[in-house]
Design an enzyme around this catalytic site. Structure first.
Site, short mmCIF file in Angstrom:
data_model
loop_
_atom_site.label_atom_id
_atom_site.label_comp_id
_atom_site.label_asym_id
_atom_site.label_seq_id
_atom_site.Cartn_x
_atom_site.Cartn_y
_atom_site.Cartn_z
N SER A 204 0.84 -1.20 0.00
CA SER A 204 0.00 0.00 0.00
C SER A 204 0.89 1.25 0.00
O SER A 204 1.72 1.39 -0.88
CB SER A 204 -0.97 -0.05 1.18
OG SER A 204 -2.03 0.86 1.02
N GLU A 331 -9.59 -4.79 -4.21
CA GLU A 331 -8.88 -3.98 -3.22
C GLU A 331 -9.83 -3.20 -2.30
O GLU A 331 -9.71 -3.21 -1.08
CB GLU A 331 -7.96 -2.99 -3.94
CG GLU A 331 -6.83 -3.61 -4.74
CD GLU A 331 -5.56 -3.80 -3.93
OE1 GLU A 331 -5.59 -3.56 -2.71
OE2 GLU A 331 -4.55 -4.19 -4.53
N HIS A 423 -7.74 -5.73 -0.17
CA HIS A 423 -6.55 -5.00 0.24
C HIS A 423 -6.02 -5.53 1.57
O HIS A 423 -6.76 -5.71 2.52
CB HIS A 423 -6.94 -3.52 0.38
CG HIS A 423 -5.79 -2.58 0.53
ND1 HIS A 423 -4.90 -2.32 -0.49
CD2 HIS A 423 -5.39 -1.80 1.58
CE1 HIS A 423 -4.02 -1.43 -0.09
NE2 HIS A 423 -4.28 -1.11 1.17
#
Length: 521
Positions: A204, A331, A423
């Site tokens: 990320s 995600e 995610h």
């Protein structure tokens, strides 16, 4: 790994009376450190300073070398985290007065006599605003048992790390990470690591930092490979970073000058930043902040970060760095679940989202064809996920390959009934930490044997890539985009370029975020 006997003097932390321990003692350039035994013949040495505390006269400045210490410094617990308001499962929290926040952690396996080992350097995520290397799913023990020397670091986040301060460098967090890599270059041989074979990895915002480091002259030569999961596409111009500072300074009731900002405590700027982020739903600094209020991003300032990573890779500036990229298939469902993104439920709101993302006409409509009958929310989260992570990650791999670099691409596709491949779920799999505190939420419950097998495959791919640049499947080329789909019970090799979503994004540019009312503030 250089060790000293248990009979060596052990005065503790900085020679100032910390408890005497019995773990292995190693020598760094700044002094002796004592670690502790971890599982499976791995030594963990935690909280080693790589730079001086970035406060007082050093606040908002470039990282400076740490002061050396006498005796043996006890390094058996993680160091303090950088100023933030987050409280994450199993991790320490920031407390006012914590200042020695620039530290590294090392997990080193027993020396098998095979020579120096590859180094895996981890940069945590957290929207550039929170997080630390002490999060349980980042424990490096399993990766170390696979034959790596694992390093992670804390760095400045939020305003301290990314806030624009007149007369001071932007991207202080990136400068911290480069300083930690210099520490690795100068010290990792004592832990059994090879300073000439370093892989920088992150997830990320940490993955975004990895790509920024590839574009930075100050990180040149400090690593030869990079692994980045869920790379975000957001970067600020100096004008937008200054606009964010203006909002924060106003809430903190200080002038948006170096003197004014220094007069506000770190805690006051954390609170003001949180308030500005919360207000973005109705009063965004940049239009996209109305949907996702991440107000700190790397700043393309022309100095520390000379260009955004996509353009740097396209120029061939990092073609000598092997690149492993991965994104999750869905995600944004994670960010929706934790309340980090505005819910979009009408076609009008979906159109507003498209304008905020500056998407070309027809792209959002294309998702209607790709996802026939899908609710607006599903399509909105798919658009956000591809705009921010999926399409951008794929573009990075393709651009790097076309510029003469070596790039491997993967996607995290593991799902089970009621659990999406979202995610952050890939991180505990790749680290081999499926049983870490908080991992059950990320992966959707207790892992089964198929999950554990997938974890072993993903960890092995990281280890093999760090060792020799080959994670186990073909690289992207100038004309093909193969991708490994991590799944249960079996992985598969897919053609990412054949996806209809890939076709929707093929000609869409990725650029800087701009303030709500134009580029000039």
């Amino acid at each position: 790994m250089e060790k000293r006997s248990r009979g060596d003097r052990a005065d503790g932390h900085g020679g100032k009376g910390a408890p005497r321990g019995h773990g292995p003692v190693l020598r760094t350039e700044n002094g002796l450190v004592r670690g502790r035994a971890a599982a499976g013949g791995v030594t963990a040495v935690l909280g080693i300073p790589y730079a001086a505390p970035p406060f007082g006269a050093r606040r908002f400045g470039e990282p400076e070398p740490p002061a050396p210490w006498d005796g043996v410094r006890d390094c058996t617990v993680f160091g303090p985290v950088a100023p933030q308001s987050a409280e994450l499962p199993g991790a320490p929290v920031w407390r006012p007065g914590d200042e020695d926040v620039l530290t590294v952690n090392v997990w080193a396996p027993e020396n098998t006599g095979t020579g120096p080992l590859p180094v895996f350097f981890w940069i945590h995520g957290g929207a550039n605003t929170f997080g630390s290397s002490a999060q349980p799913d980042f424990d490096g023990t399993a990766l170390a048992r696979a034959g790596l020397v694992v390093v992670s670091c804390n760095f400045r986040v939020g305003f301290e790390g990314f806030g624009h301060v007149p007369g001071h460098p932007d991207n202080r967090a990136l400068l911290d990470q480069a300083a930690a890599l210099r520490w690795v270059r100068d010290n990792i041989a004592a832990f059994g690591g090879d300073p000439g074979n370093v892989t920088v990895a992150g997830h990320s915002s940490g993955a975004g930092a990895v790509l920024c480091l590839m574009a930075m002259e100050r990180a040149r030569g400090l690593f030869r490979r990079a692994a980045a999961h869920s790379v975000p596409s957001a970067f600020h111009s100096v004008a937008l970073a200054a606009a964010v500072t203006g909002r924060i300074a106003a809430v903190a009731q200080v002038a948006p000058t170096a003197e004014g900002l220094r007069s506000a405590s770190p805690g006051a700027l954390v609170a003001a930043s949180d308030a500005v982020s919360a207000a973005c739903a109705t009063d965004p600094v940049a239009a996209v902040h109305a949907f996702e209020s991440v107000i700190f991003q790397p700043v393309v300032d022309g100095e520390v970060l000379p260009a955004d990573p996509l353009r740097a890779l396209a120029s061939g500036a990092a073609r000598d760095i092997d690149l492993l990229l991965c994104h999750a298939e869905e995600e944004y469902w994670f960010l929706h679940t934790v309340g980090a993104v505005r819910e979009v439920t009408t076609e009008a709101e979906l159109g507003e989202l498209a304008r905020a993302l500056d998407l070309p006409d027809g792209l959002v409509e294309g998702y209607g064809a790709v996802m026939p009958g899908a609710p607006v929310l599903d399509r909105a989260l798919a658009v956000l996920g591809d705009a921010k992570f999926g399409a951008y990650t794929t573009r990075l791999a393709e651009i790097h390959a076309r510029a003469g670099g070596r790039a491997h691409l993967a996607r995290f596709a593991r799902a089970r009934p009621g659990v999406r491949p979202w995610h952050t779920a890939d991180v505990p799999f790749a680290f081999g930490n499926l049983d870490a505190p908080g991992a059950d939420f990320l992966v959707g419950g207790a892992p089964d044997e198929a999950d554990r097998a997938l974890s072993r495959r993903m960890l092995r791919a990281w280890a093999d890539f760090a060792a020799g640049g080959d994670p186990g499947w073909p690289p992207v080329t100038a004309t093909t985009t193969p991708a490994r789909a991590w799944a249960v019970p079996d992985d598969r090799l897919v053609d990412a370029a054949a996806s209809p979503v890939h076709g929707l994004w093929r000609s869409v540019p990725f650029g800087l975020l701009r303030p709500l009312r134009g580029a000039d503030v």
